[in-house]
Design a protein around this motif. Structure first.
Motif, PDB file in Angstrom:
ATOM      1  N   ASN A 179       0.868  -1.179   0.000  1.00 44.49           N
ATOM      2  CA  ASN A 179       0.000   0.000   0.000  1.00 44.49           C
ATOM      3  C   ASN A 179       0.907   1.232   0.000  1.00 44.49           C
ATOM      4  OD1 ASN A 179       0.756   0.261   2.837  1.00 44.49           O
ATOM      5  ND2 ASN A 179      -0.826  -1.284   3.256  1.00 44.49           N
ATOM      6  N   ASP A 180       0.380   2.373   0.367  1.00 48.71           N
ATOM      7  CA  ASP A 180       1.164   3.604   0.299  1.00 48.71           C
ATOM      8  C   ASP A 180       2.350   3.622   1.257  1.00 48.71           C
ATOM      9  OD1 ASP A 180      -0.555   4.547  -1.602  1.00 48.71           O
ATOM     10  OD2 ASP A 180      -1.686   5.863  -0.238  1.00 48.71           O
ATOM     11  N   ARG A 181       2.287   2.818   2.322  1.00 45.90           N
ATOM     12  CA  ARG A 181       3.330   2.861   3.350  1.00 45.90           C
ATOM     13  C   ARG A 181       4.367   1.753   3.225  1.00 45.90           C
ATOM     14  NH1 ARG A 181       2.364   5.423   8.124  1.00 45.90           N
ATOM     15  NH2 ARG A 181       4.583   5.046   8.429  1.00 45.90           N
ATOM     16  N   VAL A 182       3.940   0.557   2.811  1.00 44.22           N
ATOM     17  CA  VAL A 182       4.840  -0.595   2.830  1.00 44.22           C
ATOM     18  C   VAL A 182       4.728  -1.418   1.555  1.00 44.22           C
ATOM     19  CG1 VAL A 182       4.852  -0.813   5.353  1.00 44.22           C
ATOM     20  CG2 VAL A 182       3.128  -2.047   4.020  1.00 44.22           C
ATOM     21  N   ARG A 183       5.788  -2.149   1.293  1.00 41.00           N
ATOM     22  CA  ARG A 183       5.795  -3.166   0.238  1.00 41.00           C
ATOM     23  C   ARG A 183       6.235  -4.471   0.870  1.00 41.00           C
ATOM     24  NH1 ARG A 183       9.317  -1.147  -2.750  1.00 41.00           N
ATOM     25  NH2 ARG A 183      11.072  -2.604  -2.817  1.00 41.00           N
ATOM     26  N   LEU A 184       5.453  -5.519   0.660  1.00 41.79           N
ATOM     27  CA  LEU A 184       5.775  -6.827   1.205  1.00 41.79           C
ATOM     28  C   LEU A 184       6.264  -7.715   0.067  1.00 41.79           C
ATOM     29  CD1 LEU A 184       4.089  -5.564   3.479  1.00 41.79           C
ATOM     30  CD2 LEU A 184       3.011  -7.796   3.841  1.00 41.79           C
ATOM     31  N   GLU A 185       7.549  -8.088   0.130  1.00 38.30           N
ATOM     32  CA  GLU A 185       8.162  -8.930  -0.890  1.00 38.30           C
ATOM     33  C   GLU A 185       8.280 -10.357  -0.363  1.00 38.30           C
ATOM     34  OE1 GLU A 185      11.972  -7.318  -1.897  1.00 38.30           O
ATOM     35  OE2 GLU A 185      11.129  -5.611  -2.995  1.00 38.30           O
ATOM     36  N   LEU A 208       9.204  -3.869   3.482  1.00 34.66           N
ATOM     37  CA  LEU A 208      10.029  -2.744   3.031  1.00 34.66           C
ATOM     38  C   LEU A 208       9.233  -1.458   3.117  1.00 34.66           C
ATOM     39  CD1 LEU A 208      11.147  -5.394   1.505  1.00 34.66           C
ATOM     40  CD2 LEU A 208      12.195  -3.775  -0.081  1.00 34.66           C
ATOM     41  N   GLU A 209       9.903  -0.382   3.462  1.00 39.62           N
ATOM     42  CA  GLU A 209       9.276   0.939   3.419  1.00 39.62           C
ATOM     43  C   GLU A 209       9.083   1.356   1.976  1.00 39.62           C
ATOM     44  OE1 GLU A 209      10.409   3.982   6.970  1.00 39.62           O
ATOM     45  OE2 GLU A 209      12.012   3.468   5.595  1.00 39.62           O
ATOM     46  N   GLN A 210       7.895   1.873   1.663  1.00 40.98           N
ATOM     47  CA  GLN A 210       7.712   2.470   0.336  1.00 40.98           C
ATOM     48  C   GLN A 210       8.587   3.721   0.253  1.00 40.98           C
ATOM     49  OE1 GLN A 210       6.541   1.204  -2.188  1.00 40.98           O
ATOM     50  NE2 GLN A 210       4.481   0.341  -1.989  1.00 40.98           N
ATOM     51  N   GLY A 211       9.089   4.003  -0.911  1.00 40.61           N
ATOM     52  CA  GLY A 211       9.926   5.190  -1.091  1.00 40.61           C
ATOM     53  C   GLY A 211      11.387   4.856  -0.892  1.00 40.61           C
ATOM     54  N   SER A 212      11.792   4.564   0.350  1.00 36.96           N
ATOM     55  CA  SER A 212      13.203   4.288   0.620  1.00 36.96           C
ATOM     56  C   SER A 212      13.615   2.894   0.176  1.00 36.96           C
ATOM     57  CB  SER A 212      13.492   4.442   2.118  1.00 36.96           C
ATOM     58  OG  SER A 212      12.927   3.379   2.861  1.00 36.96           O
ATOM     59  N   GLY A 213      12.688   1.950   0.176  1.00 38.87           N
ATOM     60  CA  GLY A 213      13.018   0.572  -0.174  1.00 38.87           C
ATOM     61  C   GLY A 213      13.781  -0.157   0.918  1.00 38.87           C
ATOM     62  N   ARG A 214      13.875   0.428   2.107  1.00 39.77           N
ATOM     63  CA  ARG A 214      14.625  -0.177   3.204  1.00 39.77           C
ATOM     64  C   ARG A 214      13.833  -1.321   3.831  1.00 39.77           C
ATOM     65  NH1 ARG A 214      15.465   1.460   9.128  1.00 39.77           N
ATOM     66  NH2 ARG A 214      13.675   2.845   8.819  1.00 39.77           N
ATOM     67  N   VAL A 215      14.519  -2.437   4.074  1.00 41.05           N
ATOM     68  CA  VAL A 215      13.895  -3.553   4.780  1.00 41.05           C
ATOM     69  C   VAL A 215      13.692  -3.147   6.230  1.00 41.05           C
ATOM     70  CG1 VAL A 215      14.113  -5.958   5.506  1.00 41.05           C
ATOM     71  CG2 VAL A 215      14.946  -5.262   3.255  1.00 41.05           C
ATOM     72  N   VAL A 216      12.451  -3.260   6.720  1.00 39.03           N
ATOM     73  CA  VAL A 216      12.158  -2.840   8.096  1.00 39.03           C
ATOM     74  C   VAL A 216      11.479  -3.941   8.913  1.00 39.03           C
ATOM     75  CG1 VAL A 216      12.040  -0.377   7.557  1.00 39.03           C
ATOM     76  CG2 VAL A 216       9.958  -1.786   7.385  1.00 39.03           C
ATOM     77  N   GLY A 217      11.275  -5.124   8.321  1.00 38.81           N
ATOM     78  CA  GLY A 217      10.639  -6.160   9.112  1.00 38.81           C
ATOM     79  C   GLY A 217      10.355  -7.438   8.347  1.00 38.81           C
ATOM     80  N   HIS A 218       9.617  -8.308   9.015  1.00 36.81           N
ATOM     81  CA  HIS A 218       9.310  -9.651   8.522  1.00 36.81           C
ATOM     82  C   HIS A 218       7.926 -10.037   9.039  1.00 36.81           C
ATOM     83  CE1 HIS A 218       9.132 -14.032   9.368  1.00 36.81           C
ATOM     84  NE2 HIS A 218       9.872 -14.182   8.297  1.00 36.81           N
TER      85      HIS A 218
END
Length: 212
Positions: A27-33, A89-99
């Protein structure tokens, strides 16, 4: 309408739901890969951020030197079809922030659990958790056709219990002496769930929280 009243008046599909697949969500806040070896370094940084692997009542969070082993085990379970895991992952930065993971998948009963979720210390309390749950619950209810989604929490983990309750999940009960943890302590597991007829209200509440 209560769950008991609904169960007497509504019918549900008798066919099994489809097998959850490795798909990207977001969604607008996160991306789940879908979880993979490419996320190992990012997850090492996640568990070190705030040293969340040392947190009480969180034996599912691996220490930094166990992340690669943990990811390999999760991926093997995913391939076997018993779980489905994502890196957050955070949207925008692409930083992994969790699982996070779908587990205890029951296709016949159209039910699954969301669990083994952990987030970097620096993003806790920022709305990332609500965004992750919105993405997962939307997929579970609106794509897979789940009847219910569970959450299971250590009885002493009050922060996680409050977080699940803020989602709008209802407590189903407590599994007493449910698990023996690695340190020899006993975990009583508090079980919560959201049912499909409760989902529209839960979704509206999550969307409102994220809009704020």
């Amino acid at each position: 309408m209560s769950a008991a009243e609904h169960s007497r008046t509504a019918s549900v599909p008798t066919t099994a739901m489809e097998q959850p697949r490795r798909v990207e969500l977001g969604n607008d806040r996160v991306r789940l890969e879908p979880l993979g070896a490419q996320h190992v370094e990012g997850l090492r940084a996640v568990v070190a951020d705030g040293e969340i692997w040392r947190a009480p009542y969180a034996p599912h969070v691996p220490a930094p030197d166990r992340v690669e082993e943990h990811v390999a085990a999760q991926c093997a379970s995913d391939e076997a079809g018993t779980t489905l895991s994502w890196a957050v992952l955070e949207q925008g930065s692409g930083r992994v922030v969790g699982h996070t993971t779908f587990l205890n998948i029951s296709r016949r009963d159209r039910r699954l659990e969301i669990g083994t979720t952990y987030l970097a210390g620096s993003v806790q309390g920022t709305g990332i958790n609500a965004a992750v749950k919105l993405a997962l619950l939307t997929h579970a209810f609106e794509t897979l056709g789940c009847l219910g989604v569970e959450f299971r929490v250590h009885h002493l983990n009050t922060a996680s219990r409050r977080a699940v309750e803020r989602l709008g999940a209802q407590q189903d009960g407590i599994l007493r002496a449910h698990r023996i943890l690695p340190d020899g302590t006993v975990r009583h597991t508090v079980v919560y769930s959201i049912l499909t007829w409760e989902w529209p209200g839960v979704r509206a509440s999550l969307e409102h929280r994220l809009a704020r």
